[in-house]
Design an enzyme around this catalytic site. Structure first.
Site, mmCIF file in Angstrom:
data_model
loop_
_atom_site.group_PDB
_atom_site.id
_atom_site.type_symbol
_atom_site.label_atom_id
_atom_site.label_comp_id
_atom_site.label_asym_id
_atom_site.label_seq_id
_atom_site.Cartn_x
_atom_site.Cartn_y
_atom_site.Cartn_z
ATOM 1 N N HIS A 217 31.637 29.383 -105.163
ATOM 2 C CA HIS A 217 30.418 28.206 -104.616
ATOM 3 C C HIS A 217 29.190 28.145 -105.066
ATOM 4 C CE1 HIS A 217 33.225 30.191 -101.809
ATOM 5 N NE2 HIS A 217 33.643 29.005 -101.474
ATOM 6 N N ASP A 391 19.949 24.058 -95.024
ATOM 7 C CA ASP A 391 20.463 22.757 -95.216
ATOM 8 C C ASP A 391 20.248 21.729 -94.080
ATOM 9 O OD1 ASP A 391 21.922 23.802 -93.163
ATOM 10 O OD2 ASP A 391 23.893 23.704 -94.395
ATOM 11 N N HIS A 394 21.016 22.543 -88.732
ATOM 12 C CA HIS A 394 20.762 23.390 -87.465
ATOM 13 C C HIS A 394 20.524 22.918 -86.158
ATOM 14 C CE1 HIS A 394 20.312 27.015 -85.327
ATOM 15 N NE2 HIS A 394 19.370 26.567 -84.921
ATOM 16 N N GLY A 395 19.497 21.767 -86.233
ATOM 17 C CA GLY A 395 19.374 21.117 -84.899
ATOM 18 C C GLY A 395 20.379 20.213 -84.398
ATOM 19 N N GLY A 397 23.788 20.801 -85.266
ATOM 20 C CA GLY A 397 24.741 21.634 -84.906
ATOM 21 C C GLY A 397 24.606 22.104 -83.447
ATOM 22 N N THR A 437 27.517 28.627 -88.893
ATOM 23 C CA THR A 437 27.244 30.154 -88.616
ATOM 24 C C THR A 437 26.791 30.069 -87.194
ATOM 25 O OG1 THR A 437 27.133 30.836 -90.944
ATOM 26 C CG2 THR A 437 26.365 32.337 -89.337
ATOM 27 N N GLY A 479 28.927 39.286 -86.980
ATOM 28 C CA GLY A 479 28.043 38.329 -87.946
ATOM 29 C C GLY A 479 27.490 39.460 -89.078
ATOM 30 N N ASP A 549 13.066 30.962 -89.499
ATOM 31 C CA ASP A 549 14.467 31.023 -89.353
ATOM 32 C C ASP A 549 14.871 30.274 -87.879
ATOM 33 O OD1 ASP A 549 16.580 32.833 -87.150
ATOM 34 O OD2 ASP A 549 17.059 32.475 -88.999
ATOM 35 N N ALA A 550 15.392 29.179 -88.234
ATOM 36 C CA ALA A 550 15.934 28.187 -87.255
ATOM 37 C C ALA A 550 16.545 28.868 -86.217
ATOM 38 C CB ALA A 550 16.336 27.233 -87.814
#
Lengths: 568, 568
Positions: A217, A391, A394-395, A397, A437, A479, A549-550
């Site tokens: 990837h 990316d 986060h918000g 998701g 994640t 995790g 870290d969001a």
């Protein structure tokens, strides 16, 4: 680049449908995956493999007698969700337990691990098998951190053959683990690949250069240099693997020379010609080699070499017959009746809780609804913070996941579920709809927390705090993150420590929670090296603020929302 | 592009060696190709397929029970030589005759055709099977001119299954011909491919465009347009094939969706998903579809769709079991003893001629030596002329071929061969060393000419002229060119007409030949729209001179050299 595509977000699902149609003689479709068209024997250990799409023949092409019982396919280069994995595994289960096989990537570790926990909670003995063959991704002394690449095929073949031979779950896992420990891979790349719908490649290698150890990837490799003749490339592929020959090993090896997509068959055969000479010179005896495409990366240009250091048992299993769409060996005996598609994703009825617990269910559902509202409001802000180092999704998701969780909690409460079940089902819904994640971690945390609360009585402050501990334990178990890794654990750990500490000292739940929420917020701020925080509108994305870290920030936000709810 | 390569000129041979090593369980190597590791039944019709390399799985990947008995591999995108084809066919022969299968390209038509003639002369009943499935390359009314693409697989599968079933040569050819007549293909390309050792692609498609009907070596397509969503691409692939549905056909079809190299499995599955719906809507019943890579073009980006309109017999043969490195269907029963590599290229001893003919052999060898000397001197000039409209290698090929012919003629004469055999063997050597179309044509011309001369007596002028006629007949039969096509036939035809005419009117051979050589030169000049000609140093390449045919020019040169020799 990828040119044949409709809506990019449908690419993986459409490819799955087309695969099942093209190979209808060998597989049947189930939601998010495929099963063998002819099921294995009742009581057989089932092997379910999977991961992101874009790597065909991995993983759908491996479904067949002697190899996998089923495969689950995520979006392109994205782990399948926990519920997708669990659904395919339920459908593949033959009563002998299920092995969930995947390459060692964070998202897969999380979702396959969480699925295994869900399955075990349902009474299906599920184990995980993370393949760790890529020697470029970590040193041998830290092999458990290695990524999984084309060694997947070697390890899955051993597991599949052992399961087909009728061994029990422990015995199959033992052999598969041995195979994984003895499988090593090394890859070369000349160029990257392009995701469906994208005009530019996901990553590139400079023209005329070869990248050594580059991940499938685009994960960082170990070196770049000018392209050399094939004979030298063969040497570069083989040497890192020879360096990991087990002491005293007799030289019998199973070998896979794998093309990543754009590199053609004839190029692989040219390499193989040189490799055969080099391997003979190194005293290796190659048994049933495979040269072709087995774990690709869309149209990535390059190849990898994988070696499994055999012993007698592993050699027998490697040579055992198999017959899958993209892999065969020997001749597989005629099979029984074709199975009809089974509904893998059927949802069990919501269990009713005891009255005392069910009476609390509405309160739990209300708190989840408040979280959903707060996260919807914070969506753009969380996205901006995430975009600095991630990316930027986060918000989105979190908003999507929490909304689904709120709906699931409300439904479960309405059906008379206990408080624990309401929280657990909220977690499942969060994971399945949020994706990524963070979504999976929120899912396992809430599920574990809910299980600790139970469905029989009104949980006291100590049980709530113990549930928080169960939640973070699940997060770190699945995790793998530890405090300081700049993940949501950085906020979750002080939260749990404070909550349990205050409760142990006799504080009321609302007070303890408030203190815990403040601890989480302080930790999140520290993680991001940033004081001004949520609720204060500032253009964070434009500032250089270290590694914000969001996940930690959104966890702290949620802790404060709940504190507010408990205070009333 | 092709990145894994040593010396580009060794690429195909090294890939062949690597293929045989990788698939040693299924194939054994022979010079220029591979045979099944386990031979078919004695007396079975043998199917030998082949063509240029760079198209794997075509053609080596097709060798196995139920499909081909052997495959012959040329250089990348270049026909194998006549002797390579004949050598593999000899090794594959089981006594039941040999079918030589290939895609319909000029070089292959020539070399497989010439090989069939050589084999028949040796007593092996050899037939040719040129696949003509690409509907974009010629209209249905001119189907024999169509190129062969992925329909190769469908036609070869029918032939291979019919041969495996024990049918005789005529019956297999009949079914294979029927399959070819009912097989149609259409392709799309997004980008070209890069030959081993080259930095730039052989051809390209403009960014964002799709070329319809583009050939697998970059032959012109029928249109270019902006890339559309997959659903529309599926329609574009299918419609030209539906247009050729045989009248009253019941809709049963064998279908191959073929990737050209860089287009990935998942993209093909996405297309297949759409195609299944479209085909159902069109009333087709798809039997045992194949979706994958079957006839590639190095790293070319694109795909093709092939349909074989089945009847009962063809459906049975399509579904019959097969087991080759890159193709399998059903289960093939256990096989007999592994065969050892047979020497396919063994050269028969040179037959001694009658004294009268053998006495002329030295004269023939001397003339061939003069040709070789003249062509060596003209090499650069011929190369320059060829470079105007061709690839500039004509002079090199002619020099190399004629030198080999001179050596072969000298050796045969020294071994007591008759004049006819000396000329025939010179032709074989010319074809095998010159390579390319011209080399093969010179080979078949000289072989036919030599056979007309015979090995028993001194040939008179009429026999020499009849030999010339036999030579041009072989060239037009195998090469397909007619006067006016701007090939060597443009000079050869007036040469032969004049030679036979003058001899019939009683002229001496030397005089008749001189007149014929002058006619050939005049025709070559006219062909090239150019008066100043060989022997006069002029920088031809810099001038715009229409389409100068290097082949006609070199034939005229040779005719004049021989005229000079005969005049003495």
């Amino acid at each position: 680049m990828t040119k044949i595509v409709d809506r990019p977000e449908d690419f993986a699902a459409t490819a799955l449908a087309g695969f099942c149609a093209a190979h209808a003689d060998r597989v049947i479709p189930v939601p998010h995956g495929a099963l063998r068209a002819y099921a294995g024997a009742p009581g057989k250990v089932a092997l379910v493999v999977g991961g992101g799409s874009g790597h065909y023949p991995a993983f759908l092409g491996y479904v067949g007698p002697g190899l996998a019982d089923g495969a689950v396919a995520g979006d392109v280069f994205a782990s399948p969700s926990t519920s997708a994995v669990a659904g395919v595994a339920r459908a593949a289960d033959l009563g002998g337990g299920v092995i969930l096989g995947f390459g060692n990537y964070a998202g897969d570790v999380l979702n396959f691990g969480a699925a295994a926990e869900r399955l075990r909670a349902e009474g299906i003995d599920a184990r995980i098998l993370a393949v760790t063959d890529d020697v470029a991704s970590a040193p041998a002394t830290d092999a458990a951190r290695r990524r999984g690449v084309a060694g997947d095929l070697l390890v899955f073949k051993i597991a599949g053959a052992a399961a087909e031979a009728g061994l029990d779950l422990d015995a199959v896992m033992d052999l598969a683990g041995r195979a994984n420990a003895r499988t090593v891979s090394f890859g070369l790349a000349f160029d990257g690949c392009t995701l469906p719908g994208q005009a530019a490649p996901l990553f590139t290698v400079p023209e005329g250069q070869v990248a050594l150890g580059l991940g499938i990837h685009g994960e960082p490799g170990i070196a770049e240099q000018a392209i050399l003749p094939a004979a030298d490339l063969a040497r570069m592929l083989l040497e890192p693997l020879l360096a990991e020959r087990p002491q005293g090993h007799d030289g019998r090896v199973a070998v896979v020379l794998n093309g990543l997509g754009r590199t053609k068959y004839e190029e692989l055969f040219v390499l193989w010609h040189h490799l055969t000479g080099l391997m003979t010179d190194a005293g290796l005896t190659v048994i049933d080699p495979e040269v072709g495409e087995f774990v690709t990366s869309l149209d990535m240009e390059g190849c990898s070499l994988s070696i499994l250091w055999l012993d007698d048992a592993l050699a027998d299993l490697w040579c055992a017959p198999a017959d899958a769409p993209a892999f065969r060996k020997g001749t597989v005996a005629a099979q029984g009746a074709r199975q009809v598609a089974r509904e893998g994703a059927a949802i069990a009825a919501v269990p009713r809780g005891e009255p005392a617990s069910a009476a609390q269910a509405g309160c739990v559902a209300d708190i989840v609804a408040r979280l959903a509202q707060a996260l919807a409001e914070a969506e753009a802000e969380l996205g901006r913070i995430d975009a600095i180092a991630g990316d930027g999704d986060h918000g989105q998701g979190m908003a999507r996941g929490s909304a689904a969780a709120a709906a699931a909690a409300r439904d479960a409460a309405a059906q008379g579920a206990g408080a624990g079940t309401v929280l657990s089902l909220a977690g499942d819904a969060w994971a399945d709809r949020a994706g990524g994640t963070s979504g999976a971690l929120w899912g396992v945390a809430l599920r574990a927390w809910g299980q600790a609360l139970g469905d029989t009585d009104v949980p006291d402050a100590a049980r709530v705090a113990a549930g928080a501990r169960a939640g973070i334990d699940a997060v770190t178990r699945l995790g793998g993150a530890r405090p300081g890794d700049k993940t949501l654990v950085d906020a979750f750990a002080p939260f749990v420590d404070t909550l349990q500490g205050q409760v142990a000292q006799g504080a009321a739940l609302a007070d303890a929670w408030d203190a815990a929420a403040r601890a989480a917020t302080a930790a999140a701020d520290a993680t991001a090296d940033l004081t001004p925080r949520l609720g204060r509108a500032r253009p964070l994305a434009e500032r250089s603020i270290g590694h914000p870290d969001a996940g930690a920030i959104s966890l702290a936000l949620c802790a404060r929302i709940v504190a507010g709810a408990l205070a009333r």
